[in-house]
Design an enzyme around this catalytic site. Structure first.
Site, PDB file in Angstrom:
ATOM      1  N   GLU A  19       0.815  -1.219   0.000  1.00  0.00           N
ATOM      2  CA  GLU A  19       0.000   0.000   0.000  1.00  0.00           C
ATOM      3  C   GLU A  19       0.849   1.270   0.000  1.00  0.00           C
ATOM      4  O   GLU A  19       0.360   2.352   0.329  1.00  0.00           O
ATOM      5  CB  GLU A  19      -0.938  -0.001   1.201  1.00  0.00           C
ATOM      6  CG  GLU A  19      -1.940  -1.135   1.199  1.00  0.00           C
ATOM      7  CD  GLU A  19      -2.846  -1.102   2.412  1.00  0.00           C
ATOM      8  OE1 GLU A  19      -3.733  -0.238   2.475  1.00  0.00           O
ATOM      9  OE2 GLU A  19      -2.642  -1.935   3.311  1.00  0.00           O
ATOM     10  N   SER A 146      -6.550  -2.168   1.663  1.00  0.00           N
ATOM     11  CA  SER A 146      -6.872  -1.546   0.375  1.00  0.00           C
ATOM     12  C   SER A 146      -7.407  -2.544  -0.647  1.00  0.00           C
ATOM     13  O   SER A 146      -7.265  -2.356  -1.848  1.00  0.00           O
ATOM     14  CB  SER A 146      -5.652  -0.815  -0.212  1.00  0.00           C
ATOM     15  OG  SER A 146      -5.335   0.309   0.574  1.00  0.00           O
ATOM     16  N   TYR A 212      -9.608   3.981  -5.157  1.00  0.00           N
ATOM     17  CA  TYR A 212      -8.598   5.018  -5.377  1.00  0.00           C
ATOM     18  C   TYR A 212      -8.485   5.554  -6.803  1.00  0.00           C
ATOM     19  O   TYR A 212      -7.913   6.612  -7.011  1.00  0.00           O
ATOM     20  CB  TYR A 212      -7.218   4.485  -4.964  1.00  0.00           C
ATOM     21  CG  TYR A 212      -7.151   4.020  -3.534  1.00  0.00           C
ATOM     22  CD1 TYR A 212      -7.300   4.907  -2.479  1.00  0.00           C
ATOM     23  CD2 TYR A 212      -6.954   2.675  -3.227  1.00  0.00           C
ATOM     24  CE1 TYR A 212      -7.255   4.476  -1.161  1.00  0.00           C
ATOM     25  CE2 TYR A 212      -6.891   2.233  -1.908  1.00  0.00           C
ATOM     26  CZ  TYR A 212      -7.052   3.146  -0.893  1.00  0.00           C
ATOM     27  OH  TYR A 212      -7.006   2.716   0.407  1.00  0.00           O
ATOM     28  N   ARG A 251     -11.449   3.222  11.337  1.00  0.00           N
ATOM     29  CA  ARG A 251     -12.651   3.006  10.532  1.00  0.00           C
ATOM     30  C   ARG A 251     -13.032   1.538  10.599  1.00  0.00           C
ATOM     31  O   ARG A 251     -12.156   0.661  10.595  1.00  0.00           O
ATOM     32  CB  ARG A 251     -12.376   3.401   9.081  1.00  0.00           C
ATOM     33  CG  ARG A 251     -13.600   3.811   8.287  1.00  0.00           C
ATOM     34  CD  ARG A 251     -13.275   3.992   6.815  1.00  0.00           C
ATOM     35  NE  ARG A 251     -13.089   2.719   6.157  1.00  0.00           N
ATOM     36  CZ  ARG A 251     -12.022   2.400   5.418  1.00  0.00           C
ATOM     37  NH1 ARG A 251     -11.042   3.265   5.250  1.00  0.00           N
ATOM     38  NH2 ARG A 251     -11.935   1.212   4.857  1.00  0.00           N
ATOM     39  N   ASP A 253     -15.558  -1.349   8.736  1.00  0.00           N
ATOM     40  CA  ASP A 253     -16.368  -1.638   7.554  1.00  0.00           C
ATOM     41  C   ASP A 253     -17.401  -2.706   7.886  1.00  0.00           C
ATOM     42  O   ASP A 253     -17.069  -3.735   8.501  1.00  0.00           O
ATOM     43  CB  ASP A 253     -15.482  -2.108   6.404  1.00  0.00           C
ATOM     44  CG  ASP A 253     -14.472  -1.035   5.989  1.00  0.00           C
ATOM     45  OD1 ASP A 253     -14.767   0.159   6.187  1.00  0.00           O
ATOM     46  OD2 ASP A 253     -13.394  -1.395   5.474  1.00  0.00           O
ATOM     47  N   GLU A 266     -14.092  -5.702   8.701  1.00  0.00           N
ATOM     48  CA  GLU A 266     -12.734  -5.468   9.200  1.00  0.00           C
ATOM     49  C   GLU A 266     -12.637  -4.097   9.858  1.00  0.00           C
ATOM     50  O   GLU A 266     -13.480  -3.221   9.637  1.00  0.00           O
ATOM     51  CB  GLU A 266     -11.703  -5.590   8.088  1.00  0.00           C
ATOM     52  CG  GLU A 266     -11.847  -4.621   6.948  1.00  0.00           C
ATOM     53  CD  GLU A 266     -10.801  -4.874   5.864  1.00  0.00           C
ATOM     54  OE1 GLU A 266      -9.749  -4.218   5.917  1.00  0.00           O
ATOM     55  OE2 GLU A 266     -11.034  -5.717   4.986  1.00  0.00           O
ATOM     56  N   ASN A 268      -9.932  -0.834  10.517  1.00  0.00           N
ATOM     57  CA  ASN A 268      -8.744  -0.181   9.959  1.00  0.00           C
ATOM     58  C   ASN A 268      -8.225   0.829  10.968  1.00  0.00           C
ATOM     59  O   ASN A 268      -8.960   1.723  11.389  1.00  0.00           O
ATOM     60  CB  ASN A 268      -9.109   0.545   8.661  1.00  0.00           C
ATOM     61  CG  ASN A 268      -9.720  -0.374   7.635  1.00  0.00           C
ATOM     62  OD1 ASN A 268      -9.018  -0.978   6.844  1.00  0.00           O
ATOM     63  ND2 ASN A 268     -11.039  -0.509   7.644  1.00  0.00           N
ATOM     64  N   GLY A 272      -7.146   5.379   4.906  1.00  0.00           N
ATOM     65  CA  GLY A 272      -6.677   6.308   3.887  1.00  0.00           C
ATOM     66  C   GLY A 272      -7.115   7.736   4.145  1.00  0.00           C
ATOM     67  O   GLY A 272      -8.162   7.992   4.733  1.00  0.00           O
TER      68      GLY A 272
END
Length: 306
Positions: A19, A146, A212, A251, A253, A266, A268, A272
């Site tokens: 990443e 990612s 992205y 974060r 998800d 998951e 994070n 990002g």
């Protein structure tokens, strides 16, 4: 609080994970945001000599914006602990747990939190066991982010191919029951959940390109959920984040299936921060511009005990 209170700040970006490119973009945005707020911030593309760089630079603290292995898995956090340098976000244990999709899911399941059934594929003998979960399945590397190396598989042959592709990135691969439904994400900042974002993509999955590279992904704030349902997702995200010992910001998800059952996917711990990223969107919906967001994240390093 004044910008000078932070002293000289190292913005740690880049690194050596898969990443790296995203981290450099996130780091550039964070650096500009801090400098725009008057902070004496300096960008550092992290290499194996990071200990010497940080010591020679006489930094007061670090903003960690390294994505993936080496930066989001507890490694850089251990370095910073050894150097006694305050840093943003989650500590060593929480970073390692959240980065490990299999072990974070095992922890959530043990606590009674909903997460899709899965099989850890260590070798070819585990493929039949994974297939017994029923197709379709999501196949993903255990220690990547990612959406790198992930695939949706429809049968045993595709499962074999998906496993071969995923293990190019990781020796441990996860096969997870596919959840048909809507995708949401919840940003956490200073122990509070920000407005929920609903994601829509024309891609089969919310993959690297959808995250992205393209402008076809839809981001919906408000999420379209009822007030009660949104609050329920926020509370679930907070429980999941605390379970892995997450701190500062992050974060979570979540998928919500066609029966309105939420499923944790998951957590994070260093999300990002690019122009396509979700945390700045959620912060904006909560009334924060980007400089205020990175200021608040950095402010956690001034708290007692950090």
């Amino acid at each position: 609080m004044q910008p000078a209170d932070f002293g000289k700040v190292a913005v740690l970006m880049g690194g050596w994970s898969a990443e790296r490119a995203v981290s450099l973009k996130s780091g550039a945005a964070v650096l500009a945001g801090l400098q725009g707020a008057g902070v004496d911030a300096h960008g550092i593309d992290v290499g194996r000599d990071i200990c010497e760089v940080l010591k020679d630079g006489r930094f007061a603290r670090a903003f960690v914006i390294l994505h993936g292995r080496g930066g989001e898995d507890g490694v850089i956090q251990g370095v910073l602990e050894t150097l006694e340098l305050p840093y943003t976000g989650t500590g060593v244990l929480g970073s390692a747990l959240a980065m490990d999709k299999a072990r974070s899911k095992r922890l959530w399941s043990g606590m009674g939190l909903p997460t899709p059934e899965y099989i850890l594929i260590k070798d070819e003998d585990d493929l039949d066991t994974a297939g017994a979960l029923g197709f379709p399945l999501m196949v993903k590397p255990v220690h990547e982010g990612s959406s790198i190396g992930i695939s949706r598989v429809e049968d045993a042959a595709a499962l074999q191919r998906g496993w071969v592709m995923a293990r190019q990135f990781d020796s441990e691969v996860l096969a997870e029951r596919w959840v048909e439904g809507k995708e949401y994400t919840v940003t956490i900042l200073d122990g509070q959940a920000l407005p929920v974002i609903r994601l829509e993509t024309p891609h089969e999955i919310y993959d690297y390109a959808a995250k992205y590279e393209v402008d076809s992904t839809g981001y919906f704030i408000p999420s379209g959920l009822s007030e009660a349902a949104e609050k329920g997702l926020q509370e679930l995200a907070l429980r999941a984040f605390r379970a892995v010992n997450g701190a500062g910001w992050g974060r979570v998800d979540i998928m919500v299936d066609e029966q309105d059952q939420p499923w944790l996917m998951e957590a994070n711990t260093v999300p990002g921060m690019t122009d396509h990223s979700l945390v700045p969107m959620a912060a904006k919906a909560a009334g924060m511009d980007f400089s205020e967001l990175v200021w608040r994240i950095l402010s956690s390093t001034l708290e007692a005990g950090q």
